[in-house]
Scaffold this motif. Structure first.
Motif, short mmCIF file in Angstrom:
data_model
loop_
_atom_site.label_atom_id
_atom_site.label_comp_id
_atom_site.label_asym_id
_atom_site.label_seq_id
_atom_site.Cartn_x
_atom_site.Cartn_y
_atom_site.Cartn_z
N ALA A 187 -5.31 -9.86 -6.52
CA ALA A 187 -4.25 -10.47 -5.71
C ALA A 187 -4.77 -11.67 -4.95
CB ALA A 187 -3.67 -9.43 -4.75
N ILE A 188 -5.96 -11.55 -4.41
CA ILE A 188 -6.57 -12.68 -3.69
C ILE A 188 -6.78 -13.85 -4.65
CG2 ILE A 188 -8.70 -13.43 -2.54
CD1 ILE A 188 -8.83 -10.48 -1.43
N ALA A 189 -7.28 -13.55 -5.86
CA ALA A 189 -7.52 -14.60 -6.85
C ALA A 189 -6.22 -15.28 -7.28
CB ALA A 189 -8.23 -14.01 -8.07
N ALA A 190 -5.11 -14.53 -7.22
CA ALA A 190 -3.81 -15.09 -7.61
C ALA A 190 -3.18 -15.92 -6.50
CB ALA A 190 -2.87 -13.96 -8.01
N GLY A 191 -3.80 -15.94 -5.33
CA GLY A 191 -3.31 -16.78 -4.25
C GLY A 191 -2.12 -16.22 -3.49
N VAL A 192 -2.02 -14.90 -3.37
CA VAL A 192 -0.89 -14.32 -2.65
C VAL A 192 -1.09 -14.44 -1.14
CG1 VAL A 192 -0.49 -12.68 -4.54
CG2 VAL A 192 -1.82 -11.96 -2.53
N ASP A 193 0.00 -14.35 -0.42
CA ASP A 193 -0.06 -14.30 1.04
C ASP A 193 -0.18 -12.87 1.54
OD1 ASP A 193 0.50 -17.15 1.21
OD2 ASP A 193 2.56 -16.62 0.66
N LEU A 194 0.31 -11.93 0.71
CA LEU A 194 0.30 -10.52 1.10
C LEU A 194 0.15 -9.66 -0.14
CD1 LEU A 194 2.42 -8.55 3.61
CD2 LEU A 194 2.58 -7.88 1.22
N TYR A 195 -0.63 -8.59 -0.01
CA TYR A 195 -0.74 -7.61 -1.08
C TYR A 195 -0.27 -6.27 -0.54
CZ TYR A 195 -2.44 -4.56 -4.72
OH TYR A 195 -2.49 -3.61 -5.72
N LEU A 196 0.60 -5.60 -1.30
CA LEU A 196 1.19 -4.32 -0.89
C LEU A 196 0.90 -3.25 -1.93
CD1 LEU A 196 4.72 -3.68 0.52
CD2 LEU A 196 3.97 -2.39 -1.46
N THR A 197 0.52 -2.08 -1.46
CA THR A 197 0.33 -0.93 -2.33
C THR A 197 0.62 0.34 -1.53
OG1 THR A 197 -1.19 0.13 -3.91
CG2 THR A 197 -2.15 -0.73 -1.88
N GLY A 198 0.29 1.49 -2.12
CA GLY A 198 0.56 2.74 -1.43
C GLY A 198 -0.55 3.17 -0.51
N GLU A 199 -1.79 3.09 -1.01
CA GLU A 199 -2.94 3.61 -0.28
C GLU A 199 -3.88 2.48 0.12
OE1 GLU A 199 -4.94 6.87 -2.18
OE2 GLU A 199 -3.10 7.64 -3.07
N ALA A 200 -4.85 2.83 1.00
CA ALA A 200 -5.88 1.88 1.41
C ALA A 200 -7.24 2.57 1.33
CB ALA A 200 -5.63 1.39 2.83
N SER A 201 -8.25 1.80 0.98
CA SER A 201 -9.63 2.25 1.07
C SER A 201 -10.29 1.53 2.24
CB SER A 201 -10.39 1.95 -0.23
OG SER A 201 -9.81 2.62 -1.32
N GLU A 202 -11.43 2.03 2.67
CA GLU A 202 -12.09 1.44 3.84
C GLU A 202 -12.35 -0.04 3.65
OE1 GLU A 202 -15.32 0.01 6.35
OE2 GLU A 202 -15.39 0.27 4.16
N GLN A 203 -12.78 -0.42 2.45
CA GLN A 203 -13.14 -1.81 2.21
C GLN A 203 -11.92 -2.73 2.08
OE1 GLN A 203 -13.76 0.73 0.18
NE2 GLN A 203 -13.48 0.22 -1.99
N THR A 204 -10.73 -2.14 1.89
CA THR A 204 -9.54 -2.96 1.74
C THR A 204 -9.30 -3.82 2.98
OG1 THR A 204 -8.61 -1.10 0.49
CG2 THR A 204 -7.13 -2.90 1.03
N PHE A 205 -9.53 -3.24 4.14
CA PHE A 205 -9.34 -3.97 5.41
C PHE A 205 -10.19 -5.23 5.42
CE2 PHE A 205 -11.09 -4.90 9.59
CZ PHE A 205 -9.93 -5.11 10.34
N HIS A 206 -11.45 -5.09 5.06
CA HIS A 206 -12.36 -6.23 5.11
C HIS A 206 -11.99 -7.29 4.06
CE1 HIS A 206 -14.82 -3.99 7.90
NE2 HIS A 206 -14.86 -2.98 7.04
N SER A 207 -11.59 -6.84 2.87
CA SER A 207 -11.20 -7.79 1.83
C SER A 207 -10.02 -8.64 2.29
CB SER A 207 -10.83 -7.04 0.55
OG SER A 207 -11.95 -6.41 -0.01
N ALA A 208 -9.02 -7.99 2.88
CA ALA A 208 -7.85 -8.72 3.35
C ALA A 208 -8.21 -9.66 4.50
CB ALA A 208 -6.76 -7.75 3.78
#
Length: 252
Positions: A187-208
């Motif tokens: 999603a980051i590589a695609a240039g989105v402003d927001l990525y939405l899903t159901g769950e989160a992992s610990e590293q997801t916070f840092h990636s965003a």
């Protein structure tokens, strides 16, 4: 009206192109019950609660997104698995389950059904080279703040999502229902402003946070309620039978 079980399964398999989609579980008829179907009960997961609801409703078939016999699970029919299967077999109820075929379908799929409710115009797959095209990318008709968009998500899904606010307007969105947090890099590589899903992992916070995008974890169950409803409605229309969606609440 009633329809032969075999005819209903054949139609559902064909409609979802199930045989051509590699998955982590068998798709289609997982438990065979009585030979005719008059009433379908659908739900997200074939839990004991959903099975008991189907028994009480005198349903002939249970239609779910999360069924049984996942790769890597203990194959022994003991404990919870034994109790679930025993109830189905005792009451002659069939179990019909579709996992990835129900995520990716262009009409009744979980991803397109969620997009419709959130007002996202689907542009295409997040990974065009991925034949399964599980995650999608699209756009909003007008830019919203992350707070405004998360309020829309909360209103539609009936629960408060987790939000990492990237502090910029949201127009281009990537999403994947369920446990799709691993697609955040795409999603980051695609240039989105927001990525939405159901769950989160610990590293997801840092990636965003470190890549300057917003992220929403809206619940695995909550984001995957709509595909199975749409498929159940389709089969009910096709065969003039009854379909009832039963939501067994799950905070995850």
């Amino acid at each position: 009206m009633t329809i032969e079980l075999s005819a209903l399964v054949k139609r559902a398999d064909h409609y979802l192109n199930a045989a051509k989609i590699a998955d982590y579980c068998p798709n289609g008829l997982q438990v065979e019950g009585r030979g005719h179907v008059r009433k379908i009960i659908s739900g997200v997961t074939a839990s004991q609660e959903l099975i008991d609801a189907a028994v009480a409703a005198e349903a002939d078939l249970i239609l779910v997104h999360h069924g049984y016999f996942w790769k890597g699970e203990n194959p022994c029919v003991v404990g919870m698995k034994q109790r679930r299967l025993k109830t189905l077999l005792r009451h002659d109820i069939s179990l019909l389950a579709y996992h990835l075929p129900l995520d990716v379908h262009p009409l009744v799929g979980n991803n397109v059904q969620l997009a419709e409710r959130l007002g996202i115009a689907v542009e295409g797959p997040l990974e065009p080279e991925n034949s399964r095209n599980v995650a999608l990318v699209g756009s909003l008709p007008e830019a919203l703040s992350a707070a405004e968009f998360v309020a829309r998500v909360a209103s539609v899904l009936g629960r408060e999502p987790l939000l990492v606010d990237g502090q910029k307007p949201i127009r281009r969105v990537g999403w994947c229902t369920g446990g799709g947090q691993g697609y955040i890099d795409q999603a980051i590589a695609a240039g989105v402003d927001l990525y939405l899903t159901g769950e989160a992992s610990e590293q997801t916070f840092h990636s965003a946070r470190e890549n300057g995008i917003s992220f929403i974890a809206a619940g695995h169950h909550a984001t995957e309620r709509y595909g199975v409803q749409a498929l159940g409605d389709y089969l009910a229309r096709e065969f003039n039978i009854e379909h009832v969606f039963t939501d067994c609440p799950n905070p995850i």
